[in-house]
Design an enzyme around this catalytic site. Sequence first.
Site: not given
Length: 182
Positions: A106, A69
């Site tokens: 993560e 993005r």
Amino acid sequence: MSAWKDKDPRINGIASSIRVVPNFPKPGIMFQDITTLLLEPKAFKNTIDLFVERYKGKNISVVAGIEARGLIFGPPIALAIGAKFVPLRKPRKLPGEVISEQYDLEYGSDCLEMHVGAVDPDDRALVVDDLIATGGTLCAAINLLERVGAEVVECACVIELPELKGRERLNGKPLYILVESH
């Protein structure tokens, strides 16, 4: 620093155009979906305008956009401030010689690549992405740019997830965000 805290009147329209998708891509994740922002021309324009207003006249010579993005927001910012645009891509997406930077997420690890010669040692760089969570991707981008001698002036993201403390991993590098999400 953030436009959110400065209470720019355009921020509410930007924030309200971002859709939150629960449990995507896995249970427990509240995915911040900017594709709905892109469907709102006024909110999308305001997003770009806020970044351009901040960086115009700051002598930034390169805008580095992080896949995926950051590749949406980076080019119009670069064009508006008169800088070149450099895509930072996932492995095997760029033809030609690249340098790579591994980083942890993560839920795993990843890698960013940049074309050799795309950034010069005297470049002043802005790193752009849609969101900062744990900060791993931004750190990898900073490392890539600094390895070739560029000065990273600031990182800019549309959204910050402050509870994940990604800002703390940037080693004092300035971060500008538009929307804080909780």
